[in-house]
Design a protein around this motif. Structure first.
Motif, PDB file in Angstrom:
ATOM      1  N   LEU A 188       0.835  -1.216   0.000  1.00 56.13           N
ATOM      2  CA  LEU A 188       0.000   0.000   0.000  1.00 56.13           C
ATOM      3  C   LEU A 188       0.861   1.253   0.000  1.00 56.13           C
ATOM      4  CD1 LEU A 188      -2.768  -1.086   2.524  1.00 56.13           C
ATOM      5  CD2 LEU A 188      -3.159  -0.395   0.152  1.00 56.13           C
ATOM      6  N   LEU A 189       1.860   1.287   0.871  1.00 56.47           N
ATOM      7  CA  LEU A 189       2.735   2.458   0.940  1.00 56.47           C
ATOM      8  C   LEU A 189       3.515   2.639  -0.356  1.00 56.47           C
ATOM      9  CD1 LEU A 189       4.109   2.009   4.576  1.00 56.47           C
ATOM     10  CD2 LEU A 189       2.398   3.663   3.808  1.00 56.47           C
ATOM     11  N   GLY A 190       3.799   1.523  -1.029  1.00 52.81           N
ATOM     12  CA  GLY A 190       4.552   1.566  -2.276  1.00 52.81           C
ATOM     13  C   GLY A 190       3.808   2.223  -3.422  1.00 52.81           C
ATOM     14  N   ASN A 191       2.510   2.512  -3.218  1.00 49.96           N
ATOM     15  CA  ASN A 191       1.749   3.246  -4.230  1.00 49.96           C
ATOM     16  C   ASN A 191       2.106   4.730  -4.251  1.00 49.96           C
ATOM     17  OD1 ASN A 191      -0.091   1.230  -5.423  1.00 49.96           O
ATOM     18  ND2 ASN A 191      -0.857   1.036  -3.345  1.00 49.96           N
ATOM     19  N   SER A 192       2.814   5.180  -3.219  1.00 48.83           N
ATOM     20  CA  SER A 192       3.263   6.569  -3.148  1.00 48.83           C
ATOM     21  C   SER A 192       4.701   6.660  -3.657  1.00 48.83           C
ATOM     22  CB  SER A 192       3.201   7.061  -1.697  1.00 48.83           C
ATOM     23  OG  SER A 192       4.105   8.123  -1.472  1.00 48.83           O
ATOM     24  N   ASP A 193       4.950   7.553  -4.583  1.00 44.39           N
ATOM     25  CA  ASP A 193       6.306   7.712  -5.134  1.00 44.39           C
ATOM     26  C   ASP A 193       7.300   8.091  -4.037  1.00 44.39           C
ATOM     27  OD1 ASP A 193       5.430   7.096  -7.675  1.00 44.39           O
ATOM     28  OD2 ASP A 193       5.183   9.187  -8.292  1.00 44.39           O
ATOM     29  N   LYS A 194       6.885   8.983  -3.140  1.00 43.66           N
ATOM     30  CA  LYS A 194       7.791   9.418  -2.076  1.00 43.66           C
ATOM     31  C   LYS A 194       8.089   8.293  -1.089  1.00 43.66           C
ATOM     32  CE  LYS A 194       6.662  14.362  -2.084  1.00 43.66           C
ATOM     33  NZ  LYS A 194       6.139  15.504  -1.272  1.00 43.66           N
ATOM     34  N   LEU A 195       7.073   7.490  -0.785  1.00 37.39           N
ATOM     35  CA  LEU A 195       7.275   6.409   0.181  1.00 37.39           C
ATOM     36  C   LEU A 195       8.071   5.250  -0.415  1.00 37.39           C
ATOM     37  CD1 LEU A 195       3.792   6.573   1.893  1.00 37.39           C
ATOM     38  CD2 LEU A 195       5.983   6.765   3.081  1.00 37.39           C
ATOM     39  N   ILE A 196       7.876   4.981  -1.700  1.00 36.78           N
ATOM     40  CA  ILE A 196       8.683   3.920  -2.332  1.00 36.78           C
ATOM     41  C   ILE A 196      10.138   4.370  -2.426  1.00 36.78           C
ATOM     42  CG2 ILE A 196       8.367   4.584  -4.759  1.00 36.78           C
ATOM     43  CD1 ILE A 196       8.402   0.992  -3.375  1.00 36.78           C
ATOM     44  N   LEU A 197      10.353   5.681  -2.637  1.00 39.83           N
ATOM     45  CA  LEU A 197      11.709   6.216  -2.637  1.00 39.83           C
ATOM     46  C   LEU A 197      12.338   6.049  -1.256  1.00 39.83           C
ATOM     47  CD1 LEU A 197      14.016   7.728  -4.033  1.00 39.83           C
ATOM     48  CD2 LEU A 197      12.885   9.884  -3.392  1.00 39.83           C
TER      49      LEU A 197
END
Length: 232
Positions: A188-197
């Protein structure tokens, strides 16, 4: 409760704790459906969130009392509703939940349902992206995965050795449902570009291949999601 005539307790301590536990079990069943969730949250009444505040406060205060364990079920259920999720994130429930999960003395019942609650809260990754970054929740999830999987320092790459589990675990000792909840949280968090970074910055890439799941059709989907994560 004291009998006004005799001055003696009407309910013994053990009976009182059992009544508390049964009450929370009832609320757990009630909040399994949307109407029950709305009722406990008080969304359509004048006592909005008062019941939620009361039971969560007791749950945190009586952290070692098993009579309050079923509050974790209730909180997880309430996080199925968007209004519940946003309230918990905005009013720092999520910080209290993460603190309890990261602590290694949480009992298995509370841990399972708090992890489920946390996963539900991460559906709000778009609106609360900055808050999740500030909390560095990907790191905390990984710390719990390491402990749940029994990955000791010798098993881990240098970036994660400081979080190594105290003792290794066999496959039978690992809670697969807990690990599945945490993988889903990362997805779920990986859907955010900033959070996957952020995940790449903390070197999640070296940890994901070490996560093990038992064989069986019930874990095929989560293993596929884990594989997708490794390729992001």
């Amino acid at each position: 409760m004291v009998d006004p005539k005799t001055g003696k307790p009407m309910i013994q301590k053990g009976e009182s704790e059992q009544l508390i536990e049964h009450a929370f079990m009832f609320l757990s069943n009630l909040t399994a459906i949307e109407e029950g969730q709305k009722h406990i949250l008080g969304i359509e009444g004048e006592y909005k969130y008062i019941v939620t505040e009361s039971i969560f406060g007791m749950f945190c205060y009586f952290s070692k009392n098993k009579s309050f364990d079923f509050v974790s079920n209730i909180i997880s259920n309430l996080a199925c509703l968007e209004e519940g999720r946003k309230y918990m994130i905005e009013h720092k429930y999520i910080e209290a939940i993460v603190i309890q999960i990261v602590a290694k003395d949480l009992n298995s019942h509370r841990k399972q349902f708090l992890l489920s609650c946390l996963r539900n809260l991460f559906f709000e990754y778009q609106e609360f992206e900055e808050k999740f970054l500030e909390m560095n929740v990907p790191r905390d999830i990984c710390k719990v995965i390491i402990d749940e999987q029994g990955l000791v320092a010798a098993d881990l790459p240098d970036t994660w050795k400081q979080y190594g589990a105290k003792v290794p675990k066999s496959m039978e000792e690992i809670s697969m449902p807990n690990c599945a909840s945490m993988v889903d949280s990362l997805v779920l968090l990986g859907n955010s570009d900033k959070l996957i970074l952020r995940m790449h910055e903390i070197d999640i890439d070296s940890l994901l291949p070490l996560i093990k799941f038992a064989e069986g059709p019930e874990y095929e989907d989560v293993k596929l999601r884990l594989e997708v994560m490794q390729n992001q």
